[in-house]
Scaffold this motif. Structure first.
Motif, PDB file in Angstrom:
ATOM      1  N   SER A 247      93.973 -49.428 109.356  1.00 22.49           N
ATOM      2  CA  SER A 247      94.954 -48.447 108.890  1.00 22.49           C
ATOM      3  C   SER A 247      94.972 -47.215 109.785  1.00 22.49           C
ATOM      4  O   SER A 247      93.918 -46.654 110.111  1.00 22.49           O
ATOM      5  CB  SER A 247      94.638 -48.020 107.456  1.00 22.49           C
ATOM      6  N   ASN A 248      96.170 -46.795 110.169  1.00 23.71           N
ATOM      7  CA  ASN A 248      96.358 -45.545 110.898  1.00 23.71           C
ATOM      8  C   ASN A 248      96.640 -44.405 109.923  1.00 23.71           C
ATOM      9  O   ASN A 248      96.919 -44.642 108.737  1.00 23.71           O
ATOM     10  CB  ASN A 248      97.557 -45.659 111.845  1.00 23.71           C
ATOM     11  N   SER A 249      96.613 -43.193 110.431  1.00 25.49           N
ATOM     12  CA  SER A 249      97.098 -42.065 109.640  1.00 25.49           C
ATOM     13  C   SER A 249      98.579 -42.266 109.329  1.00 25.49           C
ATOM     14  O   SER A 249      99.331 -42.788 110.153  1.00 25.49           O
ATOM     15  CB  SER A 249      96.947 -40.757 110.422  1.00 25.49           C
ATOM     16  N   GLU A 250      98.989 -41.842 108.132  1.00 30.90           N
ATOM     17  CA  GLU A 250     100.414 -41.783 107.828  1.00 30.90           C
ATOM     18  C   GLU A 250     100.924 -40.440 108.315  1.00 30.90           C
ATOM     19  O   GLU A 250     100.464 -39.395 107.863  1.00 30.90           O
ATOM     20  CB  GLU A 250     100.645 -41.936 106.323  1.00 30.90           C
ATOM     21  N   VAL A 251     101.853 -40.472 109.274  1.00 32.03           N
ATOM     22  CA  VAL A 251     102.328 -39.247 109.890  1.00 32.03           C
ATOM     23  C   VAL A 251     103.716 -38.904 109.350  1.00 32.03           C
ATOM     24  O   VAL A 251     104.535 -39.789 109.101  1.00 32.03           O
ATOM     25  CB  VAL A 251     102.356 -39.373 111.434  1.00 32.03           C
ATOM     26  N   SER A 252     103.963 -37.622 109.141  1.00 34.57           N
ATOM     27  CA  SER A 252     105.271 -37.171 108.666  1.00 34.57           C
ATOM     28  C   SER A 252     105.644 -35.870 109.364  1.00 34.57           C
ATOM     29  O   SER A 252     104.782 -35.113 109.834  1.00 34.57           O
ATOM     30  CB  SER A 252     105.269 -36.973 107.142  1.00 34.57           C
ATOM     31  N   LEU A 253     106.959 -35.630 109.451  1.00 36.06           N
ATOM     32  CA  LEU A 253     107.495 -34.429 110.101  1.00 36.06           C
ATOM     33  C   LEU A 253     107.942 -33.442 109.027  1.00 36.06           C
ATOM     34  O   LEU A 253     108.573 -33.831 108.037  1.00 36.06           O
ATOM     35  CB  LEU A 253     108.677 -34.795 110.995  1.00 36.06           C
ATOM     36  N   HIS A 254     107.641 -32.164 109.236  1.00 33.57           N
ATOM     37  CA  HIS A 254     108.007 -31.120 108.280  1.00 33.57           C
ATOM     38  C   HIS A 254     108.636 -29.946 109.012  1.00 33.57           C
ATOM     39  O   HIS A 254     108.311 -29.672 110.174  1.00 33.57           O
ATOM     40  CB  HIS A 254     106.777 -30.666 107.500  1.00 33.57           C
ATOM     41  N   MET A 255     109.526 -29.243 108.300  1.00 30.50           N
ATOM     42  CA  MET A 255     110.205 -28.075 108.859  1.00 30.50           C
ATOM     43  C   MET A 255     109.918 -26.869 107.983  1.00 30.50           C
ATOM     44  O   MET A 255     110.212 -26.877 106.777  1.00 30.50           O
ATOM     45  CB  MET A 255     111.719 -28.327 108.931  1.00 30.50           C
ATOM     46  N   TYR A 256     109.327 -25.843 108.590  1.00 28.46           N
ATOM     47  CA  TYR A 256     109.004 -24.608 107.863  1.00 28.46           C
ATOM     48  C   TYR A 256     110.024 -23.546 108.236  1.00 28.46           C
ATOM     49  O   TYR A 256     110.278 -23.296 109.422  1.00 28.46           O
ATOM     50  CB  TYR A 256     107.601 -24.141 108.218  1.00 28.46           C
ATOM     51  N   GLY A 269     114.224 -41.704 108.798  1.00 32.93           N
ATOM     52  CA  GLY A 269     114.909 -42.991 108.727  1.00 32.93           C
ATOM     53  C   GLY A 269     114.013 -44.039 108.106  1.00 32.93           C
ATOM     54  O   GLY A 269     112.928 -43.745 107.575  1.00 32.93           O
ATOM     55  N   ASP A 270     114.454 -45.266 108.179  1.00 33.64           N
ATOM     56  CA  ASP A 270     113.744 -46.369 107.542  1.00 33.64           C
ATOM     57  C   ASP A 270     112.672 -46.911 108.479  1.00 33.64           C
ATOM     58  O   ASP A 270     112.825 -47.964 109.101  1.00 33.64           O
ATOM     59  CB  ASP A 270     114.745 -47.470 107.178  1.00 33.64           C
ATOM     60  N   TYR A 271     111.572 -46.179 108.588  1.00 31.57           N
ATOM     61  CA  TYR A 271     110.470 -46.570 109.469  1.00 31.57           C
ATOM     62  C   TYR A 271     109.253 -46.903 108.632  1.00 31.57           C
ATOM     63  O   TYR A 271     109.012 -46.312 107.578  1.00 31.57           O
ATOM     64  CB  TYR A 271     110.118 -45.449 110.446  1.00 31.57           C
ATOM     65  N   ASN A 272     108.469 -47.846 109.124  1.00 33.04           N
ATOM     66  CA  ASN A 272     107.240 -48.241 108.437  1.00 33.04           C
ATOM     67  C   ASN A 272     106.128 -48.419 109.460  1.00 33.04           C
ATOM     68  O   ASN A 272     106.312 -49.114 110.475  1.00 33.04           O
ATOM     69  CB  ASN A 272     107.465 -49.544 107.669  1.00 33.04           C
ATOM     70  N   ASP A 273     104.983 -47.791 109.220  1.00 31.82           N
ATOM     71  CA  ASP A 273     103.825 -47.917 110.113  1.00 31.82           C
ATOM     72  C   ASP A 273     104.219 -47.542 111.543  1.00 31.82           C
ATOM     73  O   ASP A 273     104.301 -48.387 112.435  1.00 31.82           O
ATOM     74  CB  ASP A 273     103.266 -49.334 110.073  1.00 31.82           C
ATOM     75  N   PHE A 274     104.443 -46.263 111.765  1.00 35.81           N
ATOM     76  CA  PHE A 274     105.001 -45.783 113.030  1.00 35.81           C
ATOM     77  C   PHE A 274     104.216 -44.587 113.548  1.00 35.81           C
ATOM     78  O   PHE A 274     103.355 -44.037 112.852  1.00 35.81           O
ATOM     79  CB  PHE A 274     106.471 -45.389 112.838  1.00 35.81           C
ATOM     80  N   TYR A 275     104.537 -44.208 114.775  1.00 35.58           N
ATOM     81  CA  TYR A 275     103.937 -43.028 115.416  1.00 35.58           C
ATOM     82  C   TYR A 275     105.016 -41.994 115.726  1.00 35.58           C
ATOM     83  O   TYR A 275     106.179 -42.347 115.959  1.00 35.58           O
ATOM     84  CB  TYR A 275     103.256 -43.411 116.727  1.00 35.58           C
ATOM     85  N   ILE A 276     104.612 -40.724 115.745  1.00 38.17           N
ATOM     86  CA  ILE A 276     105.466 -39.647 116.268  1.00 38.17           C
ATOM     87  C   ILE A 276     104.702 -39.016 117.433  1.00 38.17           C
ATOM     88  O   ILE A 276     103.949 -38.055 117.246  1.00 38.17           O
ATOM     89  CB  ILE A 276     105.805 -38.586 115.194  1.00 38.17           C
TER      90      ILE A 276
END
Length: 723
Positions: A247-256, A269-276
């Protein structure tokens, strides 16, 4: 013509005296820095393009200063900061300017974490008012100015903070940060190591928005290392490390949004098990670029996020039958069109796209590789880059129009040329080296490459090495398995083609790497000179899977790391063994890290060819290595079990016939000691005799104090005894 015997005797005596005057290199010479090259200090261009700054340290007082120099003359023009004038800061170890250069961030008490990360005590100095402010009493990470230099963002204990430099108000952007669970604004271990960045937040052009990544690593398995130190009880380092297929880290993008003080998760979008692997603001203050890569790393989307409503749109898609490399080359022009590099035509080249992702122009083209992208000068409308157009072992610097026309070669000497450009692209500092020439630094005009002045050379080193009995490094090619492979060779200084010499091969061989280049001696090359003078021939061959000869050559090893590369080393050794001056019964091989994986496989699979091998910090099964690197080239163990197992040294130990030395650092957070311990167990159970050594608490580099000297003494003795 016949000479009288007395004259002949005199000539022989004179030759003997001259040879006797030549020094023998020692390991103490090598590791004490006797052959260190003079390097140009790390410099940073000022916005004016006419001056640069250097961090200098006064050895007598222990103070540090940021000094300003003229590009044109090389002379110091002024001092911007001197720690002797700063209250409470005796010295600093690094600095960063604000965009307008009105303030400078000074880092002190730097505490390294992993390869690229650290914790530091930061100060902000206003260069006009001379006011000095401590950012925090705590050691923090990745402090960065807002574009207008009124605020500072940083990470402390996995949470993001924003400090108002005028009012002193401190806002906590995130509050869920937790060690080994949630990380905000900095990357996890595997991103830092394999995507090569730590700071995972970015200010927009106006400082109104802060985009950041969040890593949820709670499901990532933990790895632990015992560190023995000198206390009564050892300590244990525990950290999240996703091995291949785990298992990798679950990564997400946020805007402050700074005005509202609120953060919002961005739905990409509709992504699963991905990298940023990259986020970067475009020239439009409301458009953030985001690169999203699938876990197989063969499908990359470039997404534009509109910060007004956080909507996301794919503007470019890049696919590959093997994998897509991540770079820092994405550059946005004033009209928000962008520069992009890609291997999609079989070689790495530069492309120009419109803001909506439509191809405007393939800027460079040919059976050669762009190896470095330096940037775009809007005033001259020129792109600057480095390439292998003059041969895969060489590098030259070029400029070209975005329309692909008016290409200029800006460097003249054949060898390895690299460039560091001034902020406005008026000048560049060229670093040049070749097999015969240590680094020469010179200043050139970017317009035409004309040299303005030489800055620094290593003539003193050249004079010094004249006193030693060294041989040249000869670059050539060798045809192996249908490919002309780059090769270098170092022979004994008294080489006689009528004699037979044992052969020691060195290689690294990792995907996209290069060990054979037209560049001057590195530290190991002096060690090879020592071995050559003891009667060995040293050779390095870059086989299939290495870089700078096109995508097909590099990616042939996809899903089968350790197959074609090992075949090439075995075949090259066989071919070299056919030469009348090489003893085919005395061929050894050594390598470090990926090279240790290779040397282990070579003596096992090539047991009829290699009689000796040294493996330092080797991967012995790719099942033990991290997810991002390993799966890029192998996919997961669940998908490709045979690729993992058929080329693992662990599964070939029964083939060992020659002499094998296995070495590892006990504190290696990268290639874990587990690799060597499993290799030891397999060899023991196969009743194979071998030599091995563990350096307690040492990391992947195995250094510190006398460690390197001890290591190379051990390897030298092993080679002299066994080969």
């Amino acid at each position: 013509m016949k000479f009288p015997k007395i004259i002949v005797a005199f000539l022989f005596a004179t030759t003997a005296v001259l040879n006797a005057q030549k020094k023998e290199v020692s390991l103490e010479d090598i590791w004490s820095g006797t052959f260190s090259q003079e390097r140009l200090q790390s410099l940073q261009s000022l916005n004016n393009g006419d001056e640069y700054v250097v961090l200098n340290r006064d050895k007598d007082s222990g103070t540090t200063s940021i000094d300003v120099y003229s590009y044109k003359t090389g002379k110091q023009t002024r001092t911007l900061v001197d720690s002797k004038n700063l209250k409470g800061v005796d010295f600093f170890q690094g600095f960063k300017f604000s965009e307008d250069e009105s303030k400078v961030l000074l880092s002190t008490e730097v505490e390294p974490i992993y390869r690229r990360s650290s914790r530091e005590i930061f100060y902000v100095l206003d260069l006009k008012s001379k006011e000095l402010k401590k950012v925090s009493d705590n050691k923090i990470q990745e402090a960065a100015f807002s574009p207008d230099a009124t605020r500072l963002a940083y990470v402390f204990e996995n949470n993001i903070y924003v400090l108002d430099l005028e009012s002193g108000e401190r806002n906590q952007v995130t509050s869920d940060g937790e060690i080994n669970s949630i990380i905000n604004g900095i990357t996890d271990w595997v991103y830092e190591e394999e995507f090569s960045f730590v700071k995972a937040f970015a200010w927009n052009k106006t400082g109104e928005k802060l985009a950041f990544l969040k890593f949820d690593e709670s499901a990532v398995p933990e790895f632990s290392m015992d560190l023995f130190g000198k206390d009564l009880y050892p300590t244990q380092q525990v950290f999240k490390y996703p091995k291949a297929g785990e298992s990798n880290s679950e990564v997400s993008l946020h805007m402050y949004d700074l005005a509202s003080g609120k953060s919002e998760k961005v739905e990409l979008g509709d992504y699963n098990d991905f990298y940023i692997p990259r986020i970067k603001w475009t020239s439009n203050k409301d458009l953030l670029s985001v690169q999203v890569l699938n876990r197989h790393q063969n499908n990359l989307d470039l997404i534009f996020v509109n910060a007004k409503d956080n909507s996301a749109k794919v503007v470019l898609n890049e696919t590959d039958k093997a994998y897509v490399d991540i770079t820092d080359n994405l550059t946005f022009l004033d009209d928000n069109s962008f520069i992009w590099t890609s291997e999609k035509d079989g070689y790495n080249h530069i492309y120009h796209y419109s803001e909506n992702g439509k191809l405007k122009q393939q800027v460079t083209k040919g059976d050669w590789e762009v190896t470095n992208y330096y940037g775009y000068d809007a005033k001259a409308d020129r792109i600057y880059y480095q390439s292998t157009e003059n041969g895969s072992v060489n590098r030259d610097v070029y400029s070209i129009k975005p329309n692909g026309k008016s290409k200029k070669r800006l460097t003249e000497r054949t060898g390895t040329n690299s460039a560091d450009f001034s902020a406005d692209y008026t000048y560049f500092i060229n670093s040049f080296t070749s097999v015969n020439t240590p680094n020469i630094y010179s200043l050139h005009k970017a317009k035409d490459g004309k040299m303005v002045r030489e800055i620094l050379n290593n003539n003193e080193l050249l004079e010094k090495v004249k006193g030693y009995d060294f041989s040249p490094k000869e670059i050539s090619t060798i045809n192996v398995n249908g490919n002309d492979l780059n090769m270098w060779m170092i022979k004994p200084s008294d080489f006689d083609e009528n004699n037979k010499y044992p052969l020691l091969m060195f290689q690294y061989s990792g995907p996209g790497s290069q060990s054979v280049s037209n560049s001057y001696f590195g530290t190991n090359d002096y060690w090879y000179q020592l071995l050559a003078n003891k009667g060995y021939i040293i050779v390095c061959v870059d086989g299939r899977g290495t870089g700078f000869k096109g995508a097909d050559f590099k990616k042939v090893t996809y899903k089968e790391l350790g197959k074609y590369e090992v075949e090439d080393q075995i075949s090259a050794a066989q071919k070299l063994g056919e030469r009348n001056y090489i003893d085919s019964n005395r061929i050894g091989i050594w390598g470090w890290s990926y090279g240790g994986f290779m040397s282990s496989n070579a003596i096992l699979k090539g047991n009829a060819v290699f009689s000796m091998a040294i493996a330092v910090a080797p991967v012995t099964s790719w099942r033990f290595y991290d997810s991002i690197y390993t799966e890029r080239y192998m996919r997961t163990p669940q998908e490709n079990p045979s690729g993992y197992d058929e080329n693992s040294p662990l599964n070939h130990v029964e083939k060992l016939k020659g002499d094998y030395l296995l070495i590892h650092g006990g504190g290696d957070d990268n290639v874990h000691l587990q690799n060597s311990m499993r290799m030891v167990e397999e060899l023991v159970q196969a009743n194979k005799q071998f030599d091995w050594a563990i350096y307690p608490d040492r990391n992947h580099g195995i250094y510190g104090g006398n460690t390197r000297l001890h290591l190379y003494n051990m390897m030298t003795d092993f080679i002299l005894e066994k080969l």
